[in-house]
Design a protein around this motif. Structure first.
Motif, PDB file in Angstrom:
ATOM      1  N   GLY A   1       0.788  -1.237   0.000  1.00 35.95           N
ATOM      2  CA  GLY A   1       0.000   0.000   0.000  1.00 35.95           C
ATOM      3  C   GLY A   1       0.816   1.282   0.000  1.00 35.95           C
ATOM      4  O   GLY A   1       0.265   2.372   0.138  1.00 35.95           O
ATOM      5  N   PHE A   2       2.136   1.173  -0.182  1.00 33.05           N
ATOM      6  CA  PHE A   2       2.957   2.391  -0.243  1.00 33.05           C
ATOM      7  C   PHE A   2       3.081   2.864  -1.695  1.00 33.05           C
ATOM      8  O   PHE A   2       3.091   2.046  -2.618  1.00 33.05           O
ATOM      9  CB  PHE A   2       4.376   2.128   0.291  1.00 33.05           C
ATOM     10  CG  PHE A   2       4.406   1.805   1.752  1.00 33.05           C
ATOM     11  CD1 PHE A   2       4.350   2.815   2.708  1.00 33.05           C
ATOM     12  CD2 PHE A   2       4.489   0.486   2.184  1.00 33.05           C
ATOM     13  CE1 PHE A   2       4.373   2.516   4.061  1.00 33.05           C
ATOM     14  CE2 PHE A   2       4.512   0.179   3.536  1.00 33.05           C
ATOM     15  CZ  PHE A   2       4.459   1.200   4.473  1.00 33.05           C
ATOM     16  N   ASP A   3       3.211   4.180  -1.851  1.00 37.31           N
ATOM     17  CA  ASP A   3       3.566   4.691  -3.171  1.00 37.31           C
ATOM     18  C   ASP A   3       5.048   4.427  -3.387  1.00 37.31           C
ATOM     19  O   ASP A   3       5.837   4.532  -2.439  1.00 37.31           O
ATOM     20  CB  ASP A   3       3.290   6.192  -3.252  1.00 37.31           C
ATOM     21  CG  ASP A   3       1.788   6.457  -3.287  1.00 37.31           C
ATOM     22  OD1 ASP A   3       1.054   5.591  -3.808  1.00 37.31           O
ATOM     23  OD2 ASP A   3       1.361   7.503  -2.762  1.00 37.31           O
ATOM     24  N   VAL A   4       5.423   4.065  -4.605  1.00 37.39           N
ATOM     25  CA  VAL A   4       6.815   3.699  -4.873  1.00 37.39           C
ATOM     26  C   VAL A   4       7.361   4.528  -6.037  1.00 37.39           C
ATOM     27  O   VAL A   4       6.670   4.711  -7.035  1.00 37.39           O
ATOM     28  CB  VAL A   4       6.926   2.205  -5.304  1.00 37.39           C
ATOM     29  CG1 VAL A   4       8.384   1.782  -5.376  1.00 37.39           C
ATOM     30  CG2 VAL A   4       6.142   1.310  -4.375  1.00 37.39           C
ATOM     31  N   VAL A   5       8.578   5.012  -5.877  1.00 37.95           N
ATOM     32  CA  VAL A   5       9.300   5.556  -7.022  1.00 37.95           C
ATOM     33  C   VAL A   5      10.442   4.577  -7.281  1.00 37.95           C
ATOM     34  O   VAL A   5      11.345   4.425  -6.451  1.00 37.95           O
ATOM     35  CB  VAL A   5       9.854   6.965  -6.742  1.00 37.95           C
ATOM     36  CG1 VAL A   5      10.578   7.494  -7.980  1.00 37.95           C
ATOM     37  CG2 VAL A   5       8.742   7.911  -6.312  1.00 37.95           C
ATOM     38  N   ALA A   6      10.352   3.869  -8.404  1.00 37.35           N
ATOM     39  CA  ALA A   6      11.350   2.837  -8.707  1.00 37.35           C
ATOM     40  C   ALA A   6      12.351   3.406  -9.711  1.00 37.35           C
ATOM     41  O   ALA A   6      11.984   3.733 -10.834  1.00 37.35           O
ATOM     42  CB  ALA A   6      10.660   1.606  -9.282  1.00 37.35           C
ATOM     43  N   VAL A   7      13.613   3.506  -9.275  1.00 37.72           N
ATOM     44  CA  VAL A   7      14.615   4.167 -10.107  1.00 37.72           C
ATOM     45  C   VAL A   7      15.660   3.166 -10.607  1.00 37.72           C
ATOM     46  O   VAL A   7      16.231   2.411  -9.815  1.00 37.72           O
ATOM     47  CB  VAL A   7      15.336   5.277  -9.306  1.00 37.72           C
ATOM     48  CG1 VAL A   7      16.358   5.981 -10.191  1.00 37.72           C
ATOM     49  CG2 VAL A   7      14.337   6.280  -8.756  1.00 37.72           C
TER      50      VAL A   7
ATOM     51  N   ALA B   1      -1.825  -1.895  -7.005  1.00 38.95           N
ATOM     52  CA  ALA B   1      -0.382  -1.942  -6.729  1.00 38.95           C
ATOM     53  C   ALA B   1       0.390  -1.295  -7.881  1.00 38.95           C
ATOM     54  O   ALA B   1       1.289  -0.479  -7.680  1.00 38.95           O
ATOM     55  CB  ALA B   1       0.065  -3.385  -6.517  1.00 38.95           C
ATOM     56  N   LEU B   2       0.006  -1.653  -9.104  1.00 37.08           N
ATOM     57  CA  LEU B   2       0.702  -1.088 -10.272  1.00 37.08           C
ATOM     58  C   LEU B   2       0.536   0.428 -10.349  1.00 37.08           C
ATOM     59  O   LEU B   2       1.470   1.154 -10.676  1.00 37.08           O
ATOM     60  CB  LEU B   2       0.187  -1.743 -11.554  1.00 37.08           C
ATOM     61  CG  LEU B   2       0.853  -3.062 -11.912  1.00 37.08           C
ATOM     62  CD1 LEU B   2       0.154  -3.704 -13.106  1.00 37.08           C
ATOM     63  CD2 LEU B   2       2.350  -2.867 -12.203  1.00 37.08           C
ATOM     64  N   ALA B   3      -0.664   0.886 -10.002  1.00 35.79           N
ATOM     65  CA  ALA B   3      -0.941   2.327 -10.068  1.00 35.79           C
ATOM     66  C   ALA B   3      -0.097   3.106  -9.063  1.00 35.79           C
ATOM     67  O   ALA B   3       0.121   4.308  -9.232  1.00 35.79           O
ATOM     68  CB  ALA B   3      -2.431   2.571  -9.816  1.00 35.79           C
ATOM     69  N   ARG B   4       0.368   2.425  -8.020  1.00 37.62           N
ATOM     70  CA  ARG B   4       1.162   3.124  -7.001  1.00 37.62           C
ATOM     71  C   ARG B   4       2.621   3.323  -7.418  1.00 37.62           C
ATOM     72  O   ARG B   4       3.371   4.006  -6.745  1.00 37.62           O
ATOM     73  CB  ARG B   4       1.147   2.317  -5.687  1.00 37.62           C
ATOM     74  CG  ARG B   4      -0.131   2.468  -4.919  1.00 37.62           C
ATOM     75  CD  ARG B   4      -0.048   1.754  -3.570  1.00 37.62           C
ATOM     76  NE  ARG B   4      -1.373   1.326  -3.207  1.00 37.62           N
ATOM     77  CZ  ARG B   4      -1.813   0.071  -3.210  1.00 37.62           C
ATOM     78  NH1 ARG B   4      -0.992  -0.915  -3.498  1.00 37.62           N
ATOM     79  NH2 ARG B   4      -3.053  -0.196  -2.915  1.00 37.62           N
ATOM     80  N   ILE B   5       3.035   2.633  -8.485  1.00 37.46           N
ATOM     81  CA  ILE B   5       4.456   2.673  -8.848  1.00 37.46           C
ATOM     82  C   ILE B   5       4.731   3.740  -9.904  1.00 37.46           C
ATOM     83  O   ILE B   5       4.068   3.793 -10.935  1.00 37.46           O
ATOM     84  CB  ILE B   5       4.931   1.304  -9.397  1.00 37.46           C
ATOM     85  CG1 ILE B   5       4.545   0.191  -8.429  1.00 37.46           C
ATOM     86  CG2 ILE B   5       6.441   1.318  -9.638  1.00 37.46           C
ATOM     87  CD1 ILE B   5       4.784  -1.206  -8.952  1.00 37.46           C
ATOM     88  N   THR B   6       5.700   4.601  -9.618  1.00 37.17           N
ATOM     89  CA  THR B   6       6.190   5.547 -10.620  1.00 37.17           C
ATOM     90  C   THR B   6       7.531   5.007 -11.110  1.00 37.17           C
ATOM     91  O   THR B   6       8.411   4.711 -10.301  1.00 37.17           O
ATOM     92  CB  THR B   6       6.422   6.930  -9.973  1.00 37.17           C
ATOM     93  OG1 THR B   6       5.220   7.313  -9.312  1.00 37.17           O
ATOM     94  CG2 THR B   6       6.814   7.957 -11.009  1.00 37.17           C
ATOM     95  N   TRP B   7       7.669   4.844 -12.419  1.00 30.92           N
ATOM     96  CA  TRP B   7       8.919   4.308 -12.981  1.00 30.92           C
ATOM     97  C   TRP B   7       9.821   5.474 -13.380  1.00 30.92           C
ATOM     98  O   TRP B   7       9.350   6.440 -13.967  1.00 30.92           O
ATOM     99  CB  TRP B   7       8.632   3.428 -14.195  1.00 30.92           C
ATOM    100  CG  TRP B   7       7.625   2.353 -13.897  1.00 30.92           C
ATOM    101  CD1 TRP B   7       6.309   2.338 -14.225  1.00 30.92           C
ATOM    102  CD2 TRP B   7       7.880   1.140 -13.177  1.00 30.92           C
ATOM    103  NE1 TRP B   7       5.706   1.204 -13.768  1.00 30.92           N
ATOM    104  CE2 TRP B   7       6.642   0.437 -13.113  1.00 30.92           C
ATOM    105  CE3 TRP B   7       9.006   0.569 -12.579  1.00 30.92           C
ATOM    106  CZ2 TRP B   7       6.507  -0.790 -12.488  1.00 30.92           C
ATOM    107  CZ3 TRP B   7       8.872  -0.658 -11.965  1.00 30.92           C
ATOM    108  CH2 TRP B   7       7.636  -1.327 -11.911  1.00 30.92           C
ATOM    109  N   SER B   8      11.087   5.374 -13.054  1.00 30.50           N
ATOM    110  CA  SER B   8      11.983   6.490 -13.354  1.00 30.50           C
ATOM    111  C   SER B   8      13.385   5.962 -13.592  1.00 30.50           C
ATOM    112  O   SER B   8      13.736   4.853 -13.176  1.00 30.50           O
ATOM    113  CB  SER B   8      11.990   7.451 -12.163  1.00 30.50           C
ATOM    114  OG  SER B   8      13.180   8.207 -12.160  1.00 30.50           O
TER     115      SER B   8
END
Ligand code: NAD
Length: 593
Positions: free
Chosen positions: A335-341, A376-383
């Motif tokens: 349930g956390f927002d994620v910024v995946a770098v 879950a997918l909506a919480r992930i920002t890809w960077s």
């Protein structure tokens, strides 16, 4: 022709003896069970009755079967009752003079062709055998604790044990439904030689206050899938018995410092804290003989009571390998927002694909709903820009296991991240403090050692350095709990808890193979069937990768300077030859078909 074994004698009805009586009686063999005093007989009888009654209560035995079992067992004080048995198993305390005295007596009392067996864990069967006039009929028959449950029996032949005696005992083990491995007379045989260095090392971690008893035990259960943690196992074995075994192994096994009993063990023996049998050892039990642990003054207050000091909303994850992928998934699912770098566009594409694939698998397996998958997918920002971590509340770094690379990432995070953000590294072998010192804020840096595959493995080691602030550890703890994992705390030492205890054991197994004491199959069997390990050491080495094992073992050796930790030459040679395990199709075993 092989002899009929219809009646056996069991000498000593303590932790092991009472269980051995049960094993024979349940297999339809008559037993004469012998102790030193009436009280000891009664204690042994009570253990047997308790165990059989539990089996009846659980529906595993019928009342009629119970009565038959009891009818097969006769109890006696003194050895005269053993004059007509076909085989005797001795299970008295692990002291050579005592065992020699008993074997001399058995030799006098038992009929001429009776086999005399010892359940010793570490003493020389040969030295015990020469106390009799029939050393060729003396053999080691080493059961594992609890004897009715554990499938393995180590059969120990000396240089003079007659081959027919070995064959008879092997056939007997088959009748008992056990799996046997037959080996030569060496200190600790297979299983204990591999187990006790590990147990002693676990006690030394506790003694050094490196981690708590609960955390050491939870780490090995959850990190390695062991049925019990090392300290709980010591309590089951008996602290006095464990002391004697270590002491003997130290003297017989080449004075390896790792077998010199840690002083705390001797102190516990002196204080009468002998484990389950006295109701207190490393843990406190409901009463003598009870397996039920109760709270005592060492029990930590429940983690739920500790206030989570930091509010975490968004978590940054840096990296694109298998661990980073697992962590992105775990964090987003919790349930956390994620910024995946990652380091670049193609890596990001691959990472996103892998996470999507893994989430889809979880849906197929019924572990995740489609709605939760989408959320879950909506919480992930890809960077692919570290700068995108300028507003996150916590960062988990999971890049390649190379110190300069990790230091560079942390130096950059130090520039980018807001003050007060917890910076965590997932390193499994590098000193966390080295990574922390690449920043201007070492108090905010902590180790979070996840296990692979992260979505499945329940354990996370939370590693504090000498500069980590208590609030940082508390925040890490709160996060781990929020992820649905079990966190164990330890100091910043090579291998943390799990790897420091696991890899030396694996290395010892390689040394045992190298010394041609037993085959890889027998060693794997011994650990699985004698100690309940989910995999044998060679299966595990082939799975983890011999190169990985070698690298970790080298780190441990370099940091701790323990001579016994030097990587086994055979491990080095196999890695040099490219035989690094499953991934190469070849390691200790051939995996090409
Ligand atoms: P224990 O202390 O629980 O029991 C020993 C029993 O022997 C006691 O009941 C004692 O009264 C009895 N005894 C002492 N002197 C005797 C004598 N002269 N005649 C008859 N009985 C006598 O010990 P344990 O843990 O059962 O260990 C027994 C043996 O089994 C040891 O050699 C040990 O190394 C081995 N073993 C122990 C384990 C384990 O996990 N505890 C596992 C495998 C093998």
């Amino acid at each position: 022709m092989s002899r009929e074994i219809n009646t056996v004698g069991v000498v000593g009805l303590g932790t092991m003896g009472a269980g051995i009586v049960e094993v024979f009686a349940r297999s339809g063999i008559d037993v004469v069970a012998v102790e030193v005093t009436e009280e000891a007989v009664e204690r042994g009888q009570a253990t047997l009755v308790g165990s059989i009654d539990r089996a009846v209560a659980k529906g595993k035995l019928t009342p009629a079967a119970r009565d038959e079992i009891f009818a097969r067992v006769g109890f006696a004080v003194g050895f005269d009752a053993l004059h007509d048995v076909d085989l005797v198993i001795e299970a008295v305390p692990e002291q050579l003079p005592l065992k020699q005295r008993i074997f001399a007596e058995l030799d006098r009392v038992c009929k001429a062709d009776a086999i005399l067996a010892t359940n010793t864990s570490s003493l020389s069967v040969t030295e015990i055998s020469v106390a009799t006039s029939r050393p060729n009929q003396v053999i080691g028959v080493h059961f594992f604790n609890p004897a009715p449950v554990m499938k393995l029996v180590e059969i120990v032949r000396t240089v003079v044990t007659a081959p027919e005696v070995v064959a008879d005992v092997e056939a007997l083990c088959v009748r008992l439904g056990k799996t046997d491995v037959t080996i030569n007379d060496r200190a600790g045989f297979i299983a204990n030689a591999l187990l006790f260095g590990y147990l002693n090392q676990a006690v030394s971690m506790l003694e050094a206050r490196y981690a708590t008893r609960e955390d050491i035990d939870a780490a090995m259960r959850l990190g390695c899938g062991l049925p019990m943690g090392p300290l709980a196992l010591m309590d089951l074995i008996g602290i006095d018995t464990a002391y004697e075994i270590l002491d003997t192994m130290y003297r017989r096994g080449g004075r390896d410092r790792r077998h010199a009993p840690v002083p705390l063990i001797k102190q516990m023996v002196t204080a009468g804290l002998l484990g389950r049998k006295t109701g207190r050892g490393f843990y406190t039990y409901e009463g003598p003989g009870s397996p039920k642990v109760v709270a005592d003054e060492l029990t930590a207050p429940s983690a739920a009571a500790a206030p989570a000091s930091v509010q975490i909303g968004t978590i940054g994850v840096v990296g694109s390998g298998v661990m980073a992928r697992g962590i992105v998934e775990v964090v987003a699912r919790a349930g956390f927002d994620v910024v995946a770098v990652t380091r670049g566009e193609p890596k990001t594409t691959a990472l996103a694909e892998a996470v999507r694939g893994s989430l889809a698998k979880a849906v197929v397996k019924g572990k995740l709903t489609e709605d939760d998958q989408a959320a879950a997918l909506a919480r992930i920002t890809w960077s692919h820009r570290l700068e995108d971590l300028d507003d996150v509340d916590l960062v988990i770094e999971s890049v390649v296991e190379e110190l300069p690379v990790k230091k560079a990432v942390f130096a950059a995070l130090d520039e980018i991240c807001k003050p007060g953000v917890v910076l965590a590294t997932t390193t499994s072998s590098l000193p966390v403090i080295e990574i922390a010192m690449a920043t201007q804020r070492p108090a905010d840096v902590v180790g979070l050692h996840f296990f692979n595959p992260a979505p499945v493995m329940a354990l996370v080691e939370i590693v504090r350095t000498i500069r980590t602030a208590p609030e940082t550890t508390a925040a890490a703890d709160a996060l781990v709990t929020a992820l649905g994992k079990t966190g164990v705390h330890c100091a910043d030492r090579s291998g943390f808890i799990v790897n420091a205890l696991l890899f030396p054991y694996l290395n010892d197994a390689v040394r045992m193979l190298e010394a041609s004491y037993a085959s890889a199959d027998d060693i794997d069997y011994a650990m699985k069937l004698g100690c309940g390990y989910p995999m044998g050491p060679f299966e595990l080495l082939d799975t983890v990768g011999l190169d990985v094992a070698l690298a970790i073992q080298r780190e441990l050796y370099l940091e701790l300077r323990e001579p016994g930790f030097a990587p086994a030459p055979l491990l080095e040679h196999l890695v040099t030859a490219g035989y690094v395990g499953r991934k190469a199709g070849r390691g200790f075993r051939d995996h090409t078909h």
